[in-house]
Write an enzyme that holds these catalytic residues in place. Structure first.
Site, PDB file in Angstrom:
ATOM      1  N   ILE A 334       0.840  -1.192   0.000  1.00 61.81           N
ATOM      2  CA  ILE A 334       0.000   0.000   0.000  1.00 61.81           C
ATOM      3  C   ILE A 334       0.883   1.255   0.000  1.00 61.81           C
ATOM      4  CG2 ILE A 334      -0.279  -0.043   2.536  1.00 61.81           C
ATOM      5  CD1 ILE A 334      -3.352   0.356   1.065  1.00 61.81           C
ATOM      6  N   GLY A 335       2.011   1.153   0.735  1.00 63.63           N
ATOM      7  CA  GLY A 335       2.948   2.303   0.780  1.00 63.63           C
ATOM      8  C   GLY A 335       3.601   2.515  -0.574  1.00 63.63           C
ATOM      9  N   GLU A1260     -11.109 -18.832 -37.885  1.00 67.47           N
ATOM     10  CA  GLU A1260     -11.177 -17.377 -38.027  1.00 67.47           C
ATOM     11  C   GLU A1260     -12.579 -16.797 -38.152  1.00 67.47           C
ATOM     12  OE1 GLU A1260      -7.577 -15.990 -40.626  1.00 67.47           O
ATOM     13  OE2 GLU A1260      -8.393 -17.829 -41.432  1.00 67.47           O
TER      14      GLU A1260
HETATM   15  C1  LIG Z   1      -0.135  -4.777 -13.668  1.00 68.91           C
HETATM   16  C2  LIG Z   1      -0.311  -3.691 -12.651  1.00 68.91           C
HETATM   17  C3  LIG Z   1      -1.536  -3.043 -12.562  1.00 68.91           C
HETATM   18  C4  LIG Z   1      -1.716  -2.024 -11.625  1.00 68.91           C
HETATM   19  N1  LIG Z   1      -2.937  -1.412 -11.541  1.00 68.91           N
HETATM   20  C5  LIG Z   1      -3.134  -0.432 -10.630  1.00 68.91           C
HETATM   21  C6  LIG Z   1      -4.397   0.220 -10.513  1.00 68.91           C
HETATM   22  O1  LIG Z   1      -5.357  -0.091 -11.223  1.00 68.91           O
HETATM   23  N2  LIG Z   1      -4.521   1.201  -9.583  1.00 68.91           N
HETATM   24  C7  LIG Z   1      -3.511   1.552  -8.755  1.00 68.91           C
HETATM   25  O2  LIG Z   1      -3.678   2.417  -7.916  1.00 68.91           O
HETATM   26  N3  LIG Z   1      -2.307   0.949  -8.846  1.00 68.91           N
HETATM   27  C8  LIG Z   1      -2.094  -0.018  -9.760  1.00 68.91           C
HETATM   28  N4  LIG Z   1      -0.867  -0.632  -9.861  1.00 68.91           N
HETATM   29  C9  LIG Z   1       0.240  -0.121  -9.041  1.00 68.91           C
HETATM   30  C10 LIG Z   1       0.508  -0.969  -7.830  1.00 68.91           C
HETATM   31  O3  LIG Z   1      -0.475  -0.761  -6.881  1.00 68.91           O
HETATM   32  C11 LIG Z   1       1.867  -0.550  -7.317  1.00 68.91           C
HETATM   33  O4  LIG Z   1       2.813  -1.014  -8.266  1.00 68.91           O
HETATM   34  C12 LIG Z   1       2.209  -1.148  -5.995  1.00 68.91           C
HETATM   35  O5  LIG Z   1       1.296  -0.803  -5.016  1.00 68.91           O
HETATM   36  C13 LIG Z   1       3.595  -0.717  -5.560  1.00 68.91           C
HETATM   37  O6  LIG Z   1       3.933  -1.445  -4.391  1.00 68.91           O
HETATM   38  P1  LIG Z   1       5.299  -2.242  -4.277  1.00 68.91           P
HETATM   39  O7  LIG Z   1       5.383  -2.748  -2.914  1.00 68.91           O
HETATM   40  O8  LIG Z   1       5.413  -3.233  -5.348  1.00 68.91           O
HETATM   41  O9  LIG Z   1       6.312  -1.043  -4.528  1.00 68.91           O
HETATM   42  P2  LIG Z   1       7.778  -1.141  -5.074  1.00 68.91           P
HETATM   43  O10 LIG Z   1       7.734  -1.364  -6.517  1.00 68.91           O
HETATM   44  O11 LIG Z   1       8.585  -2.045  -4.269  1.00 68.91           O
HETATM   45  O12 LIG Z   1       8.215   0.358  -4.783  1.00 68.91           O
HETATM   46  C14 LIG Z   1       7.619   1.445  -5.435  1.00 68.91           C
HETATM   47  C15 LIG Z   1       8.363   2.727  -5.104  1.00 68.91           C
HETATM   48  O13 LIG Z   1       8.089   3.103  -3.774  1.00 68.91           O
HETATM   49  C16 LIG Z   1       9.264   3.166  -2.984  1.00 68.91           C
HETATM   50  N5  LIG Z   1       8.838   2.690  -1.662  1.00 68.91           N
HETATM   51  C17 LIG Z   1       8.080   1.585  -1.444  1.00 68.91           C
HETATM   52  N6  LIG Z   1       7.741   1.552  -0.136  1.00 68.91           N
HETATM   53  C18 LIG Z   1       8.283   2.635   0.453  1.00 68.91           C
HETATM   54  C19 LIG Z   1       8.261   3.147   1.778  1.00 68.91           C
HETATM   55  N7  LIG Z   1       7.581   2.533   2.749  1.00 68.91           N
HETATM   56  N8  LIG Z   1       8.916   4.283   2.039  1.00 68.91           N
HETATM   57  C20 LIG Z   1       9.608   4.920   1.082  1.00 68.91           C
HETATM   58  N9  LIG Z   1       9.647   4.484  -0.216  1.00 68.91           N
HETATM   59  C21 LIG Z   1       9.003   3.347  -0.510  1.00 68.91           C
HETATM   60  C22 LIG Z   1      10.271   2.346  -3.729  1.00 68.91           C
HETATM   61  O14 LIG Z   1      11.561   2.808  -3.509  1.00 68.91           O
HETATM   62  C23 LIG Z   1       9.872   2.586  -5.179  1.00 68.91           C
HETATM   63  O15 LIG Z   1      10.393   3.819  -5.610  1.00 68.91           O
HETATM   64  C24 LIG Z   1      -0.645  -1.643 -10.777  1.00 68.91           C
HETATM   65  C25 LIG Z   1       0.585  -2.297 -10.872  1.00 68.91           C
HETATM   66  C26 LIG Z   1       0.766  -3.305 -11.811  1.00 68.91           C
HETATM   67  C27 LIG Z   1       2.094  -3.975 -11.915  1.00 68.91           C
END
Ligand SMILES: Cc1cc2nc3c(=O)[nH]c(=O)nc-3n(C[C@H](O)[C@H](O)[C@H](O)COP(=O)(O)OP(=O)(O)OC[C@H]3O[C@@H](n4cnc5c(N)ncnc54)[C@H](O)[C@@H]3O)c2cc1C
Ligand code: FES
Length: 1329
Positions: A334-335, A1260
């Site tokens: 979520i972060g 097709e």
């Molecule tokens: C296929 C796909 C579809 C998606 N569809 C949607 C959608 O419809 N709606 C929507 O809102 N989102 C969507 N997303 C986005 C998704 O919600 C985010 O990619 C995800 O929440 C990021 O979380 P993570 O833990 O993977 O972050 P990471 O990829 O690990 O990090 C993301 C960034 O945040 C930084 N970071 C992470 N946590 C912290 C912290 N606690 N403090 C400081 N910096 C931090 C990291 O350094 C990086 O820069 C989609 C993503 C994908 C891949």
């Protein structure tokens, strides 16, 4: 000593690279690589399992995890799992590339449902419910099946399923009474698989104390406390390329531009994982996943007794369930989402809804913590690694019964797909308190939070002015109108945002739909607005309708086992991940990997190619370009009967997306990342402007020639037909855009140099024979020096017919030059940019017709964008017109220009030309109907062919009168689908519903199929096993299955009732261009039947040789078994291998296919969203060779057609470079986009001597029937425009408008009117409300 980094796959501590997950590099979000990840909590002795996308997951982040791939569920050696067997038995896999991921998503859903505290299910079932099973794989994409059989397979586990409603399967016949679970492959509650091995649990326990990895030589850091994090940050050991991660899913959104050599995984910091529930609200650690957050919020709703108290949490959870996909939400934090929203202009849903809910965040600055509102957080400059987002606080909002203050909270999103896997065009969350203003007796709003995001903004915002304006006021129409105008001033998309007006209009619609319920119960309607009655009387959310289906087939037993709906050949190994695609072939020793550098300019000299200094460019081993083509070789990357296409733009790049060279590195990822660092220097001098549009091509007379014998034939006298007409539409226009193939396995090849100037190239190709010649010509070596092998193709749809040569040739050239094996596996972005797709067409038509709807003449002017090279484009005019001819136009003339442009070459794509032609025909019919104000079905029927006119329009293929089945199909469909009754109820629905409209349409299909010559060889081994080689390639269309059935039938002819166990003995071999020559190409829907015909011929040769042996044995023994016969024949030196080359007769190589489709849709006027309520198809398959395979082809192609007509937006920039080049921007239908009720019927019609065992093509044609969805949408828009008398669009009348292809929700909304809410409010205001 236990290693510090440890994980296991399928209960073995094996290296992750050997896990089979079919991962396509960075297709991110397609679901093909989904695996189950299990984590163990030693303190609670508890295992949690979730699905995850392996292409987004970093290896070290699964430290001490157990990973189960589909191979771990079951496999050939240990036996297959019930999930795999049911996928197979319900015919739920075609090319099979998505199937491992599907199995894992389904399996994970099953075991998580089984863990729940729900009551025990019926014996043999899971605790999963039918409605959950429809969503179990909602993020997984499949381009082949149309999802229906996958839903059937998944539903079969559900405790509340009615098995009688299950789709076609091999476990029982439709006629069987009371099918029960005992006939299904048995399922053990809990999944029956150990997801976490004991040895790993023990290792974890031994690590429990002091398992703190604060530094690592591998570049992976896992701080266990905030202190450790900051020690690391200030330690001086970190490089500039360090990346802080939790789930790392953001690479699916913002691709890494360079490699990273250090990562800090912050998911081990306890403060980031805390969940604290207080009276005032929830504090949720920033590293908590979105899935977990949903659970927490849902649990709270269950605990809270007051229904009003939990409304905010419930709505937040519901909205979050539409974010991304289940397998992304399971690892995405979520972060991480909020950081993306803060750092980039990311269209986050979560930031908007949490902003609407009045959330705050806690930030850690070194040793200090700070609490700020989410609004303040979003406005800050991007955070650097010295600041951590610790947690998010969501307040607990409640109603106050004492003061009579009610709480309202709603969230909204307008997105291309309803159930997620698509980011929003705009999202909103509205919160407020409502109380009765005693003085005015009206409801008043207070404490308003109106949050808007994703509309083309830096980050989500609160519309403060609107909030202030609405606070304390009662809601009259003019008042709401002013609020809307204020909103329009507030949410202004930044320049460059796509669909800006759409986004604002949808936001207006959301605010408008939020406000009406607040005015309910008002006693003085004169004073306040009661919009509630104006909003749909029927408030059911159609998106949540259950999915229903009926799948009808008739088996024939004339040629047993031909005609039986047997399961697809080799489908279990597809489900278990054991099926070998090109990328599954283990990399040979010293293998290198290549990735294209492509031009971003449409016409320019390439002066030089340099690379930015970066970690990725340090990984480059070589760069291969046009200069490296050996002397005697040619710069050729593709060819067809009309001409060649170069491999590299050398020295001139002639279109954006053209290959300029190949970067070679030690891994595919290095090559991919290094190619991104290329900086190409162009020179445009002396070259003149490129030709990007068809209009520019016309100005410059830039055309390809269409050979006379391929140019379609006109019919009748158009001038006379026009003169006979009562009415004329003198000139109208309709356009169709391109479509990308979106096969799940992108273009790929592995080239291995061999002795004496020879090569073996494994290519995912529909045309290995021609790939062989292109490779040989490029290298300047004899064709015989190149062996091209294709086992199976992970989806082709025409894209791997001619477009596969380029990758195979490039890999071969690199391997030849470097004397090392070279593999190329295009990532999705490169594939989309370079490969091209369906031909865009611009059509102008003039049509004359009588007052009763009979059309007397049609003239068409067509501009077809063929791109840079001929490819197969000269065949397209013929197929377009062939399909246009499905109606009797009286007389038909045309002028067709095949435009040569500086765009990627357009190539054949499933039903090439027919799709466009059929659409143009139906658009004209609908136009005529709208001019005459009659139902389009009347105009259609009026212009159906008689057999006589059919012969006139299709002189070479009309066949005999008895085979013209269209009339009966159309009538049958109209009656089985109750077309007329439904059309009536739609009228009623539309008159009762202002903001939702429905439409229905019924379209016919005539599709000309052409058979081609094909080789086949059948060999019987001494033990009686049979191997068959055919020219056709298994691309998911079931070719191998039909060949297997044909072999069993044909060799069984020596026995009066066939020979029983032959089917299981047949093995169909991969295509090998040196083993079986003249393989030809797999396209046009007829390769299965041609391959079957060749197989039949070869079998007949064997039968001829075996017959005397059989006769002798029968005299001696009476009954003769297959084994006895073969053993004797072998002793007698009978040649047990026969080859045939089947050539269709001149009179019989063309025939017509018939079908019809009816679709009913509903559109939402606030967002333009389209829901397909019902689709009914009837298709004549002749005598189907395998009704299950054919039904699968029909359903799958129809859903692919829905993608073309509605969802898939092929967007290019001004230079023609494709920019909708990812799963992010290019939306194929997902499971939530298919018809809610889908009925498909395969008709078996009579014997036909010229067709292969009387069968017909199925691959097709049904795609074309998806025109019915487009036509139904047009009807629904027409109803909307009537309601609002809206004349936005091309016509002067509200009912005349042009609806091009595709027609996504943004277009639907535009045509309904971006300003309908304002218009409506204005109309109310004028009545004094
Ligand atoms: C296929 C796909 C579809 C998606 N569809 C949607 C959608 O419809 N709606 C929507 O809102 N989102 C969507 N997303 C986005 C998704 O919600 C985010 O990619 C995800 O929440 C990021 O979380 P993570 O833990 O993977 O972050 P990471 O990829 O690990 O990090 C993301 C960034 O945040 C930084 N970071 C992470 N946590 C912290 C912290 N606690 N403090 C400081 N910096 C931090 C990291 O350094 C990086 O820069 C989609 C993503 C994908 C891949
Ligand atoms: S079977 Fe699903 S993509 Fe081919």
């Amino acid at each position: 000593m236990t290693p510090r980094f440890r994980f296991c796959i399928n209960a073995l501590g094996m290296p992750i690279c050997s896990a089979d997950t079919n991962c396509t590099f960075y297709l991110d979000g397609c679901g093909a690589c989904v695996v189950l990840v299990a984590k163990y909590n030693p303190r609670k002795d508890e295992v949690t399992e979730f699905s995850a996308s392996s292409c987004l997951t970093l290896l070290y982040s699964i430290n001490f995890c157990s990973v189960i791939t589909t191979e771990g569920l079951g496999n050939t050696q240990d036996g297959f799992h019930a999930v795999q067997k049911r996928m197979s038995g319900f015919h739920a896999s075609q090319c099979g590339f998505c199937t491992p991921g599907m199995c894992m998503s389904i399996f994970t859903s099953l075991i998580n449902a089984d863990k729940s505290k729900r009551p025990e299910p019926r014996n043999g079932f899971s605790k999963l419910t039918v409605s959950e099973s429809e969503k179990a794989f909602s993020g997984n994409l499949c381009r082949c099946t149309g999802y229906r059989p996958i839903i059937d397979a998944c539903k079969s586990f559900a405790t509340d399923v009615d098995l009688e409603d299950s789709g076609l399967n091999i476990f029982w016949k439709k006629s069987d009474k009371n099918p029960d679970v005992s006939r299904l492959p048995s399922y053990t509650l809990g999944g029956g698989i150990c997801t976490f091995p004991d040895f790993l649990k023990s290792e974890i326990k031994s690590h429990m104390n002091g398992a703190c990895i604060a530094a690592s030589k591998e570049g992976w850091y896992l701080p266990r406390s905030i202190n450790q994090y900051y020690e690391l940050i200030y330690s001086g050991i970190l490089s500039d390329s360090v990346k802080v991660v939790v789930g790392n899913t953001s690479v699916g959104v913002y691709k890494d531009q360079d490699l990273h050599n250090q990562y800090i995984d912050i998911s081990g910091i306890p403060e980031l994982l805390n969940v604290v529930r207080r009276e005032a609200g929830f504090e949720i650690g920033a590293a908590i996943t979105i899935s977990r957050t949903i659970e927490i919020l849902q649990q709270d709703c269950e605990w809270t007794s007051s229904p009003n108290g939990s409304v905010v949490f419930r709505k937040l959870a519901e909205h979050m369930s539409k974010v991304a996909t289940p397998f992304v939400r399971n690892t995405a934090s979520i972060g991480g989402n909020l950081i993306l929203a803060q750092k980039y202009p990311f269209p986050s849903d979560i930031a908007t809804i949490l902003l609407g809910a009045g959330s705050t965040v806690c930030l850690q600055f070194d040793s200090e913590r700070k609490h700020i509102t989410l609004e303040e957080f979003l406005e800050q400059p991007p955070l650097n690694p010295t600041i951590l987002l610790l947690s998010i606080f969501i307040p607990h909002w409640i109603s106050d019964s004492q003061t009579g203050t009610g709480l309202v909270f709603e969230t909204y999103r307008a997105a291309p797909r309803p159930l997620g896997n698509a980011v929003s065009y705009v999202n909103c969350a509205f919160l407020g308190h409502v109380s009765l203003d005693e003085s005015s007796d009206a409801l008043a709003l207070s404490n308003l939070h109106l949050a808007f995001g994703a509309y083309g903004t830096e980050h989500a915002i609160r519309a403060r002015k609107v909030e202030k304006f609405l606070t304390g006021k009662s809601l009259t129409a003019s008042f709401v109108l002013t609020a809307i105008q204020l909103l329009q001033e507030t949410i202004v998309p930044v320049e460059g945002t796509s669909h800006p007006e759409y986004r604002v209009s949808a936001a207006v619609g959301f605010l408008f739909s939020f406000l009406p319920p607040l005015s309910k119960g008002i006693t003085q309607p004169g004073k306040v607005l009661n919009i509630g009655s104006a909003i749909s009387a029927d408030t059911d959310d159609v998106c949540n309708f259950p999915l229903l289906s009926r799948r009808e087939t008739i088996s024939i037993d004339e040629y047993t086992p031909i005609g039986e709906p047997i399961k697809k050949y080799g489908v279990e190994i597809q489900a278990s991940g054991e099926a070998v695609y090109v990328d599954d072939i283990p990399a040979p020793k010293n293998c290198l990997y290549g990735e294209f550098i492509y031009s971003t300019q449409p016409l320019a000299y390439v002066k030089n190619i340099k690379f930015k200094s970066s970690l990725a460019s340090q990984k480059i081993v070589a760069v291969v370009s046009g200069k490296d083509i050996p002397s005697g070789g040619e710069n050729i990357g593709s060819t067809f009967m009309f001409g060649d296409e170069p491999l590299f733009g050398y020295p001139i790049a002639e279109y954006a997306g053209q290959a300029l060279g190949v970067v070679i590195a030690e891994t595919q990822r290095y090559a991919d990342m290094a190619a991104k660092q290329a900086v190409v220097e162009y020179d445009m001098d002396d070259l003149g402007p490129p030709i990007i549009t068809v209009e520019q091509a016309v100005e410059n007379h830039s055309y390809f020639k269409v050979p006379q014998d391929l140019y379609p034939k006109e019919v009748g006298d158009v001038a006379k037909g026009m003169a006979d007409a009562d009415h004329m539409i003198p000139s109208a226009e309709v356009k169709l855009a391109s479509e990308y193939y979106f096969y799940m396995e992108t273009q790929t090849a592995l080239a291995i140099p061999d002795e004496d100037n020879t090569l073996v190239v494994y290519s995912s190709s529909q045309y290995p024979e021609l790939a062989q010649s292109v490779i040989a010509r490029c290298l300047g070596i004899p064709f015989g020096n190149v062996r091209v092998i294709t086992r199976r193709v992970g989806g082709g749809f025409g894209g791997k017919a001619l477009r596969s040569f380029q990758v195979a040739t490039a890999a071969a050239l690199c391997a030849y030059k470097l004397r090392r094996p070279v593999r190329m596996y295009l990532n999705c972005n490169t594939d989309m940019v370079m490969i091209g797709g369906r031909h865009p067409v611009k059509a102008h038509y003039s049509v004359g017709f009588k007052s009763d709807g009979k059309i007397t003449a049609l003239h068409l002017d067509l501009l077809i964008d063929a791109g840079i090279s001929e490819d197969a484009s000269p065949t397209i005019p013929g197929t377009i017109i062939s399909s246009v001819k499905k109606y009797n136009w009286g007389a038909l003339s045309f002028d067709i220009k095949l435009c040569k442009t500086n765009n990627t070459s357009k190539s054949i794509m499933r039903a090439p030309g027919d799709t466009q032609g059929s659409f143009i025909a139906d658009a004209i019919i609908e136009h005529v109907a709208s001019v005459l104000s009659v139902d389009a079905i009347c105009v259609r029927e009026k212009n159906f062919h008689t057999y006589g006119s059919l012969q006139l329009f299709y002189p070479d293929s009309a066949g005999e009168a008895s085979t013209y089945t269209l009339h009966s199909i159309f009538n049958r469909l109209a009656s089985t689908s109750s077309y007329l009754d439904r059309a009536e109820s739609i009228k009623k629905f539309n008159s009762c519903n202002k903001w939702r409209k429905r439409g229905i349409s019924c379209v016919p299909l005539i599709f000309k199929a052409e058979t081609r010559a094909a080789p086949g060889r059948v060999s019987v081994l001494n033990d009686g096993s049979i191997v068959v080689e055919v020219g056709g390639i298994e691309i998911g269309q079931g070719l191998w299955t039909k060949v297997q059935q044909m072999t069993a039938f044909a060799l069984g002819q020596l026995w009066p009732d066939g020979c029983e166990d032959l089917l299981e003995r047949v093995r169909v071999l991969q295509a090998d261009t040196l083993n079986l020559i003249q393989g030809g190409f797999t396209a046009g829907s007829t390769t299965s039947e041609s391959s079957c015909a060749a197989t039949l011929q070869a079998c007949n040769m064997l039968i001829y040789r075996l017959k005397p042996v059989m006769d002798r044995l029968q005299l001696q023994l009476g009954n003769v078994s297959w084994d006895t016969l073969i053993s004797q024949a072998s002793k007698e030196n009978v040649n047990l291998s026969a080859s045939a080359y089947w050539v269709p007769g001149q009179d019989s190589n063309k025939y017509l296919n018939y079908g019809a489709g009816i679709c009913e849709v509903e559109i939402d006027l606030f967002t333009g969203a389209i829901t397909i309520l019902r689709g009914d198809l009837v298709y004549d398959c002749g005598k189907s060779l395998n009704p299950a395979v054919d039904l699968g082809q029909i359903e799958g192609s129809f859903i692919q057609g829905i993608g073309f007509f509605i969802y898939e937006e092929y967007v290019t920039n001004k230079d023609g470079l494709m920019i909708s080049n990812s799963t992010w921007d290019y939306k194929i239908p997902s499971v939530d986009a298919i018809p809610k009720q889908f009925n498909a019927e395969v008709l078996n019609t009579g014997y036909h001597k010229y067709r292969v065992l009387s069968s017909k093509a199925s691959g097709e044609p049904a795609l074309v029937l998806a025109t019915s969805v487009h036509c139904a949408v047009r009807e629904a828009i027409r109803a909307a425009r009537k309601e609002f008398a809206n004349s936005t669009g091309c016509g002067t009348s509200p009912l005349a408008f042009q609806l091009d292809v595709p027609a996504p929700m943004t277009v639907v909304k535009e045509l309904c009117g971006f300003d309908i809410v304002e218009k409506y409010l204005e109309s109310l205001s004028t009545y004094g409300t």
